[in-house]
Write an enzyme that holds these catalytic residues in place. Structure first.
Site, PDB file in Angstrom:
ATOM      1  N   GLU A   1       3.803 -19.637 -23.962  1.00  0.00           N
ATOM      2  CA  GLU A   1       2.401 -19.434 -23.559  1.00  0.00           C
ATOM      3  C   GLU A   1       2.132 -20.085 -22.213  1.00  0.00           C
ATOM      4  OE1 GLU A   1      -1.536 -20.890 -22.853  1.00  0.00           O
ATOM      5  OE2 GLU A   1      -0.123 -22.161 -23.949  1.00  0.00           O
TER       6      GLU A   1
ATOM      7  N   GLU B   1      -0.260 -14.381 -24.124  1.00  0.00           N
ATOM      8  CA  GLU B   1       0.391 -15.002 -22.972  1.00  0.00           C
ATOM      9  C   GLU B   1       1.847 -15.342 -23.284  1.00  0.00           C
ATOM     10  OE1 GLU B   1      -3.467 -17.001 -20.746  1.00  0.00           O
ATOM     11  OE2 GLU B   1      -2.273 -18.232 -22.119  1.00  0.00           O
TER      12      GLU B   1
ATOM     13  N   ASP C   1       1.112 -17.673 -19.093  1.00  0.00           N
ATOM     14  CA  ASP C   1      -0.168 -17.879 -18.415  1.00  0.00           C
ATOM     15  C   ASP C   1       0.021 -17.833 -16.901  1.00  0.00           C
ATOM     16  OD1 ASP C   1      -3.006 -18.841 -18.196  1.00  0.00           O
ATOM     17  OD2 ASP C   1      -2.014 -20.616 -17.399  1.00  0.00           O
TER      18      ASP C   1
ATOM     19  N   ASP D   1      -3.368 -17.046 -26.829  1.00  0.00           N
ATOM     20  CA  ASP D   1      -2.127 -17.785 -26.592  1.00  0.00           C
ATOM     21  C   ASP D   1      -0.898 -16.921 -26.879  1.00  0.00           C
ATOM     22  OD1 ASP D   1      -3.581 -19.987 -25.871  1.00  0.00           O
ATOM     23  OD2 ASP D   1      -3.183 -21.140 -27.695  1.00  0.00           O
TER      24      ASP D   1
END
Length: 223
Positions: free
Chosen positions: A43, A119, A47, A116
């Site tokens: 994650e 990502e 991101d 989350d």
């Protein structure tokens, strides 16, 4: 088919990528409530990769936008609610592996968890398929959101809120600095301020109108 076969088939259809290392995608779908590796490191990576893809896309697509406007668009497109909404559209929830308590708590439908995991899947796709695979996926899945953003002008207060978040500032604060006129025809002056950054004032025939005008005035100063 077993659950893993169902998940593999779903991944191929959703990502349009045949996994080379299925384990990394399994990790992207593992909630921290499960034993073993979970999605948190992926994650973190996803991101940043998502931010780079969308930043580049915006830079190329909106070649006359100032930095502040690009930041505002970016903040909206990579926000947790947006990532969670994409995850819902793609049917991510049934494939997330959760511990019993997390399942009972409804974590599979939580914006935090869905955002989350979305990502993390992008991070896994980057590791397994490279940048071009991620870019192709993001362009395809986020395209409708970018088009909608282009069609519908954003409310100045929302745009200012997103600008503050994107630039790691405190949220905007609004205060009435003056009120005049009779009750049936009032006139308001409102100050919009991002603490420790900048402020602007504007007027309107209602508090809401004055706040909107002040937010727009401050956005123009910041950009």
């Amino acid at each position: 088919m077993t659950d893993i076969h169902l998940t593999t088939a779903w991944l191929v259809e959703t990502l349009r990528h045949e996994p080379n290392d299925m384990a990394i995608f399994e990790r992207a779908l593992n909630h921290p409530s499960m034993d073993g590796p979970n999605y948190q490191r992926l994650e973190f990576l996803g991101d940043r990769v998502l931010g780079l893809v969308v930043s580049t896309w915006l830079y190329e697509r909106h070649d006359t936008d100032p930095e502040g406007m690009l930041n505002s668009r970016l903040a909206s497109l990579v926000s947790r609610p947006t990532c969670a909404a994409v995850a819902r559209e793609l049917g991510v929830a049934p494939h997330i592996r959760l511990g019993k308590q997390a399942r009972d708590d409804g974590s599979a439908d939580s914006d935090n968890v869905l955002g989350d995991v979305m990502e993390a899947l992008i991070g896994a796709l980057y590791r397994d398929g490279g940048f071009d695979a991620v870019r192709s996926f993001v362009y395809r899945v986020w395209e409708s959101r970018l088009e909608e953003m282009d069609r519908a002008p954003q409310h100045p207060k929302s745009a200012l809120q997103e600008w503050a978040a994107a630039n790691r500032c405190k949220p905007p604060v609004y205060s009435v600095t003056n009120r005049s006129g009779p009750a049936h025809n009032p006139h308001f002056t409102v100050r919009a301020e991002i603490p420790n950054r900048d402020a602007a004032e504007a007027e309107g025939s209602s508090k809401q109108e004055a706040e909107k005008a002040a937010a727009q005035a401050l956005l123009e100063k910041l950009q």
